[in-house]
Design an enzyme around this catalytic site. Structure first.
Site, PDB file in Angstrom:
ATOM      1  N   HIS A 121     -61.644  20.053  84.715  1.00 56.06           N
ATOM      2  CA  HIS A 121     -61.898  19.199  83.551  1.00 56.06           C
ATOM      3  C   HIS A 121     -63.009  19.772  82.656  1.00 56.06           C
ATOM      4  O   HIS A 121     -63.359  20.943  82.770  1.00 56.06           O
ATOM      5  CB  HIS A 121     -62.194  17.750  83.988  1.00 56.06           C
ATOM      6  CG  HIS A 121     -61.251  17.283  85.062  1.00 56.06           C
ATOM      7  ND1 HIS A 121     -59.973  16.885  84.793  1.00 56.06           N
ATOM      8  CD2 HIS A 121     -61.398  17.194  86.416  1.00 56.06           C
ATOM      9  CE1 HIS A 121     -59.361  16.559  85.933  1.00 56.06           C
ATOM     10  NE2 HIS A 121     -60.197  16.748  86.922  1.00 56.06           N
ATOM     11  N   GLU A 158     -66.863  13.611  86.915  1.00 57.19           N
ATOM     12  CA  GLU A 158     -66.294  14.678  87.733  1.00 57.19           C
ATOM     13  C   GLU A 158     -66.541  16.040  87.086  1.00 57.19           C
ATOM     14  O   GLU A 158     -66.847  17.017  87.777  1.00 57.19           O
ATOM     15  CB  GLU A 158     -64.786  14.457  87.925  1.00 57.19           C
ATOM     16  CG  GLU A 158     -64.132  15.552  88.766  1.00 57.19           C
ATOM     17  CD  GLU A 158     -62.622  15.425  88.839  1.00 57.19           C
ATOM     18  OE1 GLU A 158     -62.077  14.418  88.340  1.00 57.19           O
ATOM     19  OE2 GLU A 158     -61.986  16.353  89.384  1.00 57.19           O
ATOM     20  N   HIS A 213     -62.760  20.344  92.175  1.00 57.18           N
ATOM     21  CA  HIS A 213     -62.496  18.982  91.710  1.00 57.18           C
ATOM     22  C   HIS A 213     -63.150  17.964  92.629  1.00 57.18           C
ATOM     23  O   HIS A 213     -63.668  18.297  93.694  1.00 57.18           O
ATOM     24  CB  HIS A 213     -60.979  18.707  91.683  1.00 57.18           C
ATOM     25  CG  HIS A 213     -60.258  19.400  90.582  1.00 57.18           C
ATOM     26  ND1 HIS A 213     -59.970  18.795  89.381  1.00 57.18           N
ATOM     27  CD2 HIS A 213     -59.786  20.677  90.498  1.00 57.18           C
ATOM     28  CE1 HIS A 213     -59.336  19.667  88.602  1.00 57.18           C
ATOM     29  NE2 HIS A 213     -59.212  20.820  89.262  1.00 57.18           N
ATOM     30  N   GLU A 295     -60.669  19.269  96.514  1.00 54.87           N
ATOM     31  CA  GLU A 295     -61.152  17.933  96.138  1.00 54.87           C
ATOM     32  C   GLU A 295     -62.304  17.649  97.098  1.00 54.87           C
ATOM     33  O   GLU A 295     -62.100  17.383  98.286  1.00 54.87           O
ATOM     34  CB  GLU A 295     -60.044  16.887  96.298  1.00 54.87           C
ATOM     35  CG  GLU A 295     -58.802  17.133  95.437  1.00 54.87           C
ATOM     36  CD  GLU A 295     -58.980  16.673  93.992  1.00 54.87           C
ATOM     37  OE1 GLU A 295     -60.079  16.174  93.657  1.00 54.87           O
ATOM     38  OE2 GLU A 295     -58.018  16.794  93.214  1.00 54.87           O
TER      39      GLU A 295
HETATM   40 ZN    ZN Z   1     -60.057  16.684  88.984  1.00 59.85          ZN
END
Ligand code: ZN
Length: 331
Positions: A121, A158, A213, A295
């Site tokens: 992102h 994030e 992430h 993640e």
């Molecule tokens: Zn993400």
């Protein structure tokens, strides 16, 4: 945000080989190692290496731990269920250099290697919804260029987290001599698109690519997981050559991430393996280099969020990812 890379399609779960739970095999290995007197350890490890005997005999290698991982840190040991034993901080890459089978190598072992890090992102994506919502071709289908990502309940983004971990990861890898490329570093107002994120890794001829992430699912869902590319062939997507090495990269990172952070594999997907295979992510489908997503935790869970908002924890996270990359690259 969850929609871009969080929900694994039903078929993906079954792609995670249930017969290769890396942490279970690690647990077996650790029990075996712990039963030996320290003086015997080096010899035992050499035997394992020379003969290929032991739990690692059957390929692929399940996120091998350094030989010295019998030196458990009591504090870290408590942080994980028995399946994910910890390693003493003293078994850092440099400290472990004297044992040939150690996963973490001597300093400078990544000289000549290129690693691309993709901070998931962009903090500016919120302000550029038109741009990031444009559809791009990921081979298997079309998808948004990028997404905003999630946040903690207190508003820590994030995209802030991924960039911070990525910069720490870059420092750790450069200390090992690697050439490191970030797909972006707050030097652009939005994006890049997932297609460009993949292209950067490909054009760099990266030896390994990691997209960083954090997840955004319901409270109570905790832990980390690694997303591995499924075998896909459609349009510009052809992952046949990277499926195998990407799995090894992911297993290496999973084992080391658990060790350095004390986090457990996700309790809400992946069957407790910390590994999930996905065929719907452009960043993986379009990659021609070994690549995984990680993640790191669930930002919507208060306990996971407390960890991810801690700079000290983020440093541990970055170190675990770095150690996994070093192990994968044969350090
Ligand atoms: Zn993400």
């Amino acid at each position: 945000m969850r929609k871009d890379h969080s929900p694994p399609p039903p078929e993906s779960g079954s792609s995670v080989s249930p017969d290769r739970p890396w942490f279970t095999r690690r647990s077996t290995l650790v029990v075996g190692v712990a039963a030996l007197a320290p003086a015997c350890l080096a010899g035992w490890v050499l035997t394992q290496v020379m003969t290929g005997a032991g739990p690692d005999e059957q390929q692929p290698r399940p996120a091998p731990l350094p030989a010295s991982h019998s030196a458990l840190s009591p504090g870290q040991r408590d942080a994980k269920p028995g399946a994910t034993p910890s390693q003493s901080p003293s078994t850092s890459p440099t400290a472990a250099a004297s044992t040939p089978a150690a996963a973490a190598p001597a300093k400078g072992s990544l000289t000549g290697r290129t690693v691309v890090i993709d901070p998931g992102h962009n903090t500016g994506n919120f302000k550029h919804t038109d741009e990031i919502n444009q559809q791009v071709d990921i081979g298997t289908n079309r998808k948004e260029c990028d997404t905003t990502g999630t946040t903690t309940n207190s508003g820590y983004m994030e995209a802030e987290f991924t960039l911070d971990v990525s910069q720490r990861l870059r420092a750790a890898l450069e200390a090992q001599g690697a050439k490191v490329v970030l797909t972006h570093q707050a030097d652009r107002p939005w994006g890049p698109c997932i297609t460009e994120r993949a292209r950067i890794g490909n054009e760099a001829n990266a030896d390994a690519v990691v997209s960083v992430h954090a997840d955004g699912v319901s409270a109570g869902s905790r832990g980390f997981h690694i997303i591995l590319p499924a075998k896909v062939k459609s349009g510009a997507a052809d992952t046949a050559k990277i499926v195998g090495p990407s799995r090894e990269l992911g297993e290496r990172i999973a084992g080391n991430f658990a060790r350095t952070t004390g986090s457990a594999p996700a309790n809400y997907l992946g069957g407790g393996t910390g590994l999930v295979v996905r065929d719907d992510l452009g960043g993986l489908n379009l990659s021609t280099r070994p690549k995984v997503f990680i993640e790191c935790g669930n930002m919507r869970d208060a306990k996971d969020a407390a960890q991810m908002t801690s700079p000290e924890w983020r440093q541990k996270a970055a170190q675990g990812i770095a150690d996994g990359i070093v192990g994968f690259l044969g350090g």
